[in-house]
Design a protein around this motif. Structure first.
Motif, PDB file in Angstrom:
ATOM      1  N   MET A   1       0.802  -1.228   0.000  1.00 27.63           N
ATOM      2  CA  MET A   1       0.000   0.000   0.000  1.00 27.63           C
ATOM      3  C   MET A   1       0.836   1.280   0.000  1.00 27.63           C
ATOM      4  N   GLN A   4       1.451   2.337  -3.476  1.00 20.78           N
ATOM      5  CA  GLN A   4       0.211   2.798  -4.073  1.00 20.78           C
ATOM      6  C   GLN A   4      -0.165   4.175  -3.562  1.00 20.78           C
ATOM      7  N   SER A   5       0.102   4.440  -2.283  1.00 14.01           N
ATOM      8  CA  SER A   5      -0.201   5.751  -1.702  1.00 14.01           C
ATOM      9  C   SER A   5       0.615   6.843  -2.376  1.00 14.01           C
ATOM     10  N   GLU A 218      -8.953   2.084  -0.033  1.00 18.57           N
ATOM     11  CA  GLU A 218      -8.092   1.212   0.753  1.00 18.57           C
ATOM     12  C   GLU A 218      -7.397   1.951   1.895  1.00 18.57           C
ATOM     13  N   VAL A 219      -7.548   3.261   1.958  1.00 16.92           N
ATOM     14  CA  VAL A 219      -6.943   4.029   3.052  1.00 16.92           C
ATOM     15  C   VAL A 219      -7.632   3.650   4.368  1.00 16.92           C
ATOM     16  N   ALA A 263      -5.021  10.197   1.348  1.00 14.96           N
ATOM     17  CA  ALA A 263      -4.383   9.603   0.170  1.00 14.96           C
ATOM     18  C   ALA A 263      -3.643  10.658  -0.638  1.00 14.96           C
ATOM     19  N   ALA A 268      -1.336   5.886   3.782  1.00 14.07           N
ATOM     20  CA  ALA A 268      -2.247   4.751   3.665  1.00 14.07           C
ATOM     21  C   ALA A 268      -3.236   4.712   4.825  1.00 14.07           C
ATOM     22  N   TYR A 269      -3.238   5.729   5.660  1.00 15.96           N
ATOM     23  CA  TYR A 269      -4.145   5.786   6.801  1.00 15.96           C
ATOM     24  C   TYR A 269      -4.543   7.243   7.024  1.00 15.96           C
TER      25      TYR A 269
END
Length: 320
Positions: A1, A4-5, A218-219, A263, A268-269
């Motif tokens: 992730m 991806q982020s 997905e975050v 994002a 990722a969070y």
């Protein structure tokens, strides 16, 4: 992730930078508009004429290589003028659907409060459900689908104000505002040189927009952060100056917008500050203040700021 982020952040910044080639001095407004796009929400822009509301919509459409349709709302506009109509084809002996301007990737509803409530509802139904119904058939709208609606906060003559239930359908409400003097000089120079949104080249495709929507989903938004979002919403409902507070739909919109905002920062969070950064544009238009509070000069934006200042961040919520 993490990879991806960073990809999401790079794409987001590329897109915002491309839009800002024309929309000068309004970086935060552009970013908030793109947050709505990737959160699959819709945007209400409330401002006076001539501050680039239409140019913002056209620039976003051009940057994602999407179709742009504009609907000028007037008192005589009918729902079918937006959604489309079924016409009987004598040659084929059956009805065929003629799609209306709502079938676009970026749709601008200009001066939405100048149309009747029935016509407003036709647009808002499409926004909420991503489809329109004509006759006995239902038609899906294209993806991505992003609606920007505008209204003039000064001239209310001949308008039909949006009810609270319809305002609640917009993820955010923002104001463009006047640009800084140095940027206005550049804007004038661009206009004199004939620079228009039509000259903006796409930097991502519609498929890439859809992929970024999925990446944003997905975050991580952990349970304590959701508790924080709910605490903010509940505080607006208990505030002494508020007659109608944020709805659960507002809470969902706040969490979704915070997730995309995170994002865009390459994380990722989501964290508490992501919620704070988007809280006013997401929640302010959903609040209905008491008359006494309005007479005393209080505003929904001030109420949200006060709520954010007083709200305790629950334990285990990541901070900046």
């Amino acid at each position: 992730m993490p990879g991806q982020s960073l990809h999401f952040k790079h794409q987001f910044e590329s897109l915002s930078g491309n839009v800002e080639r024309l929309i000068r001095g309004k970086s935060e407004t552009v970013r908030l508009a793109l947050v709505c796009l990737f959160a699959e929400g819709h945007l209400l822009i409330e401002d006076v004429p001539g501050v680039a509301k239409t140019s913002l919509a056209r620039s976003i459409a051009a940057s994602i290589d999407g179709t742009f349709h504009r609907v000028q709302f007037t008192p005589d506009l009918l729902p079918a003028d937006i959604t489309g109509v079924e016409i009987y084809n004598q040659k084929e002996g059956e009805f065929e659907f003629r799609a209306g301007p709502i079938f676009g990737n970026v749709v601008l509803g200009d001066e939405i409060n100048r149309a009747s409530a029935k016509t407003q509802s036709a647009l808002l139904q499409a926004m909420a459900e991503g489809e329109v119904t004509a006759g006995r058939r239902t038609y899906r709208l294209p993806r991505p689908f992003f609606c920007l609606a505008t209204q003039n906060p000064v001239d209310y003559q001949g308008t039909y104000p949006l009810p609270e239930a319809q305002l609640d359908r917009f993820m955010m409400r923002v104001s463009m505002g006047y640009p800084p003097a140095v940027e206005e000089t550049s804007i004038i120079a661009q206009a004199l040189a004939g620079v228009t949104p039509a000259q903006i080249r796409p930097v991502i495709s519609g498929d890439e927009v859809s992929a970024m929507v999925m990446l944003a989903r997905e975050v991580e938004v952990n349970p304590p952060l959701l508790d924080y979002v709910v605490a903010i919403a509940e505080a607006t409902r208990r505030h002494p100056d508020v007659r109608l507070g944020a709805s659960p739909r507002g809470s969902i919109a706040l969490a979704a917008a915070a997730r995309v905002w995170a994002a865009s920062k390459g994380r990722a969070y989501a964290i508490a500050d992501d919620v704070k950064d988007v809280a006013i544009p997401v929640l302010a238009h959903r609040l209905l203040l008491k008359q006494d509070a309005r007479r005393q000069g209080n505003t929904a934006e001030k109420v949200i700021s006060e709520v954010l200042h007083n709200a305790d961040v629950p334990g285990r919520v990541p901070l900046r």
